[in-house]
Design an enzyme around this catalytic site. Structure first.
Site, PDB file in Angstrom:
ATOM      1  N   VAL A   1       0.864  -1.194   0.000  1.00  0.00           N
ATOM      2  CA  VAL A   1       0.000   0.000   0.000  1.00  0.00           C
ATOM      3  C   VAL A   1       0.896   1.240   0.000  1.00  0.00           C
ATOM      4  CG1 VAL A   1      -1.805   1.257   1.215  1.00  0.00           C
ATOM      5  CG2 VAL A   1      -1.809  -1.248   1.247  1.00  0.00           C
TER       6      VAL A   1
ATOM      7  N   HIS B   1       3.317   3.677   6.184  1.00  0.00           N
ATOM      8  CA  HIS B   1       2.699   3.093   7.378  1.00  0.00           C
ATOM      9  C   HIS B   1       3.734   2.291   8.138  1.00  0.00           C
ATOM     10  CE1 HIS B   1       2.095   0.375   3.954  1.00  0.00           C
ATOM     11  NE2 HIS B   1       2.273  -0.634   4.801  1.00  0.00           N
TER      12      HIS B   1
END
Ligand code: 5GP
Length: 116
Positions: free
Chosen positions: A100, A104
């Site tokens: 993704v 993160h």
């Protein structure tokens, strides 16, 4: 890498798609990974549009960097990870296996992690 505003975490940030948000402040958002690899598996993401750890480290403002990591610490404390310890992972780009493209950090806890 150009930031893709239609990546899945951007949609979670905009609340276009649901996630069980466990922590939110001006700089970050945290929610459980949909496919947990550990009894506790939380994803912490910055609110700014950064593709990965490199992009964030190179271009985020000092306030964004401090805010993100202070938020991460609050999440770690909220889940007891500050006491037990945890593994943190930030897969970065193609060779890092990042899926993704919004920066993160995975926080993995709830058991002793296998040797790295
Ligand atoms: P990466 O490989 O990019 O470091 O990790 C992406 C993580 O996002 C994976 O562990 C995956 O399970 C998680 N993930 C992908 N899509 C969603 C989603 O829609 N919701 C949540 N909560 N996690 C997701």
């Amino acid at each position: 890498m150009t930031y893709d505003p239609n990546n899945i975490f951007a949609k979670i940030l905009r609340k276009d798609i649901p996630a069980k948000i466990v922590y939110e402040d001006d700089y970050c958002l945290a929610f459980p990974d949909i496919n947990p690899k550990s009894p506790i598996h939380i994803l912490v993401i910055p609110k700014g549009s950064y593709t990965d750890l490199y992009h964030f480290s190179a271009e985020a403002s000092p306030q964004e960097i401090e805010g993100f990591f202070r938020g991460l610490a609050k999440v770690a404390k909220q889940f007891g990870l500050s006491e037990t310890g945890f593994r943190s992972i930030a897969n970065t780009g193609k060779d890092g296996g990042q899926e993704v493209p919004h920066f993160h950090v995975h926080l993995l806890g709830g058991r002793t992690q296998s040797p790295f």
